[in-house]
Design an enzyme around this catalytic site. Sequence first.
Site, PDB file in Angstrom:
ATOM      1  N   GLY A 221       0.824  -1.197   0.000  1.00 59.76           N
ATOM      2  CA  GLY A 221       0.000   0.000   0.000  1.00 59.76           C
ATOM      3  C   GLY A 221       0.862   1.252   0.000  1.00 59.76           C
ATOM      4  N   SER A 222       0.405   2.260   0.728  1.00 56.77           N
ATOM      5  CA  SER A 222       1.007   3.594   0.597  1.00 56.77           C
ATOM      6  C   SER A 222       2.419   3.695   1.131  1.00 56.77           C
ATOM      7  CB  SER A 222       0.132   4.614   1.325  1.00 56.77           C
ATOM      8  OG  SER A 222      -1.139   4.611   0.726  1.00 56.77           O
ATOM      9  N   VAL A 223       2.885   2.753   1.953  1.00 60.67           N
ATOM     10  CA  VAL A 223       4.290   2.884   2.372  1.00 60.67           C
ATOM     11  C   VAL A 223       5.210   2.794   1.161  1.00 60.67           C
ATOM     12  CG1 VAL A 223       3.983   2.090   4.751  1.00 60.67           C
ATOM     13  CG2 VAL A 223       4.493   0.430   2.972  1.00 60.67           C
ATOM     14  N   PHE A 224       4.706   2.226   0.058  1.00 62.29           N
ATOM     15  CA  PHE A 224       5.528   2.143  -1.147  1.00 62.29           C
ATOM     16  C   PHE A 224       5.743   3.522  -1.772  1.00 62.29           C
ATOM     17  CE2 PHE A 224       6.593   1.123  -5.549  1.00 62.29           C
ATOM     18  CZ  PHE A 224       7.548   0.135  -5.349  1.00 62.29           C
ATOM     19  N   LYS A 225       4.910   4.493  -1.375  1.00 53.42           N
ATOM     20  CA  LYS A 225       5.074   5.843  -1.932  1.00 53.42           C
ATOM     21  C   LYS A 225       6.429   6.441  -1.568  1.00 53.42           C
ATOM     22  CE  LYS A 225       0.115   6.616  -1.966  1.00 53.42           C
ATOM     23  NZ  LYS A 225      -1.021   7.100  -1.164  1.00 53.42           N
TER      24      LYS A 225
END
Lengths: 486, 474
Positions: A221-225
């Site tokens: 999810g958004s931690v990949f941002k």
Amino acid sequence: MNQAIRHAWVAIAAMFALILGSISYVQVIGADELASNQWNNRAILQTFCQDRGTIVVAGQPIVQSVASGSESCKYQRQYLKPDLYAGLTGYYSNIFGSTGLEKSMNATLTGTSDQLLLDRIKQLFLGQQPQGASVELTIDPAIQQLAYSLIPDGMRGSIVVTNPKTGAIIAMVSKPSYDPNQIATHDQAAAQAAMTKLQGVPGINLNQSVSGPTGALLAPGSVFKLVDTTAALASGKYNKDSVLPNPAQMPLPGSSATLPNYAGGNCYTQNEASFAFALEQSCNTPFASIALDLGQDAIGKQAAAYGFGQDAGNLLHLDYQSGVWPTNLDQAQLAQASIGQFNTKASPLQIALMTDAIANGGVQMKPSLIKTVRAPDLRIIDEPKPEVLRTSTTPAIAGQITDWMTQVVSNGIAKGAAVPGVQVAGKTGTAELGTSGLNNSWFTGFAPADNPQVQVTVVMEGVDVLTGAKLTSPSASKIFEAVLKK
Amino acid sequence: MSAVEAVRPRRNIELVLLILALLVGCGANAMTAINEGAALSNDFWMESGILAAASLALHISLRFRAKYADPVILPIVVTLNGLGLAMIHRLDTPDTDYGNAQARWTVIGMALAAVVIWVLKDHRTLRRFTYISLILSAVLLVLPLVPGVTAGDINGAQVWIKFGSATFQPGEVAKITIGIFFAGYLSTNRDLILLAGRRIGKLQLPRFRDLGPMIIAWLASIGILIFQHDLGMSILFFGIFISMIYVATSRASWALLGILLMFGGAMAASIIFPHIRLRIDGWLNAFDPDVFGRQFGGSYQIVQGLFGMANGGIIGTGLGQGRPDLVPFAHSDMIIAAFGEELGLVGLFAIVMLYALLVTRGMRAAIGARDAFGKLLACGLSAGIGLQCFVVIGGVTRLIPLTGLTTPFLAAGGSSLLANWIIIALMLVISNAARRPLDTTPLQPEEAPNPATTSSLRKQTAAETTLTQAVKKQ
């Protein structure tokens, strides 16, 4: 004729030399590989009843060999605080083989490693029973216990706590866990029954290469941002003042579907966003547009620099899977993958390593689990020093991202991770699992932001948004506090 | 070799070495019992007693009949035989008794060796039996295929014959007879083979009829492979032949031609015959799950052997403390893996060096021998032992495909033990002739008027004439 006989002798001598070479290969050079072959059950069969070394945490044994009372098999492996450490120690069974540290440190624990050659010769001459070396872990038992208690029973989740400057693992837990004593018992029928039962528990960390903090591949999810952000800054096309497009919905190229921003936050208030705002509110569309702009190779390269698809070095001593950045993506898939959905996957430890690198000025240290190895006479025979695993990004970029992550905690979506009096840097993630309404809920961050001492990554699997928010950032806050108070 | 060295019989040195050898062999046997926590059994005392008595009897035979024989050969072989006995005994389960069977065959083998030493005063006598040996070899090789005599297909190879309830592998004995044939034939005809024939450029083409023995050897090897499924024996026969023809002609081209023929044959065989293809597959893809799990021709055995050796590491687990019993056929085909596991790299190196030393002493006897027949026979037999070690140990360590050959003196197997002891007796007799002082070497008078010898002598003279003419032409 005599000359020819000499030549024939030389030919035969050459054959003997070849034989000596192949013997050396099998018994010395390739021996470790053969010993660790999946079909090789000799080590277990031969040493199962021996007095193996203890595994120690902060001076207290967590695994030890105790007299079994049986003459045919003198020692029984005993796991103290079994559920708490099962994911690290693994089990040691004569039916199922071994896992975890029991497997990877087998030579040391049985005393057959090369470092213990002299001890072995001494034991041989003194007629002593062979004795293994003991292994002390980098784990802090209080933090390990705290982290374990922060995952409610009956739920699936992992927590990884590290020191970003050294790579030392302070705590690493997952649930559901199990009691290795049930599998290591000499009572084969009982062991078989226990194993059958445990194998039916979803997500149980019986095998570190496919489950638990080191092996479960989850949508990040958004931690990949954080990867997208790093790639953007590294490309030179973006800087800290860049203005990113932030539509509420983004049409996915070549597809009728759209990519929406997170509905619950404040993303909808702005059609354009700074990096700071986009990260604080974890908006999707700015990062998807970055990925479409830079292309999948650039994102993939940065993901690899953080360790995706790479190994974790030789100090971890656990089976490990890092993560996956998918290949051959079309534009719609790339947009999805860039926000940690589609086929992007990461293990909890991989996310922890990424955050470690940001915390440590872009330099990723090898995660390490072993503090010391001691011979039976308590002499230290190995004390691994911190080692650099890889350089993930530049100090400048790491510093910039740290600033933004600090704002995510101070006035963004990860407020729950804040610790009074300490600057915490963090990032949350909520990866949707299909259309079930359930998510993988993540938090990853470190503290203090200006001089990082501790990194915490928490993931709860298959939870709704509210539960996820409750069990990730606030848990991280408690761990930050506990570690920094020491 | 200095004259002084040649004159000294050195039998006392042999005795000292022999006692050391017995200490190693019987000591190993005792060690396994001690390490397994058992008392020294009756079997131990019987096996040790037999080995010691038979060795001393052989030693005494040498004192009487071949006192200049090489003093190192017998102790080496007794060491190997003793180690083999110890390991086979160690691997015996309550249901098997290979150890005592091996002890019995050891006695028979050593008794036959003693008989050879007593009867065969001069190895040159054997030259009379050149063609009889050829016929005998053919019979021995064909026997396992004859209905009624054959013991049928055992573990994929048809190389055994029945004696009541016992089985015997005549091919092992054929190693000796074929060695005698080649030595006799080549020593008589080497000059013709060398010089007759057309020369094209630099290449000396042999006459077709001089190629005869090579073709016979090749056909025999291929025949063993096709009809008996015995790749190891096939390689061994042809290898012995190549080494002998090379020594006889000193021409590398002959050896090369032979090696090419061997590879060609092996390649063709691997394409045509599925069991050989499986062997090669089990070698190349040993760690493939399908190959590992295959019931016939799989790699389970070799992989288990490798695991055992890896487990032994440098110093080994100690006798009686490893798990060589996990390897199928640990007492016979895979005994090297058992030694590797329990004695480690160090012990296995020592064993290999013993073989190397044995082969070297055999070759030394060949160099010292004063007649071409003796040179060729000693060289062929020594090369045979060396090659056999290479094929077996190379197979076990996955250097080459695994074949069914036995490790000389170590592995359980009566036929092999018996044949190899006879080979050692021949080597001892030849080494005696080689080291004996020069002035005591005339042919025994009763041998001279033999028509076979005379005619072969006449042939030799003819050959020499051809030689002289050929040299003159050049």
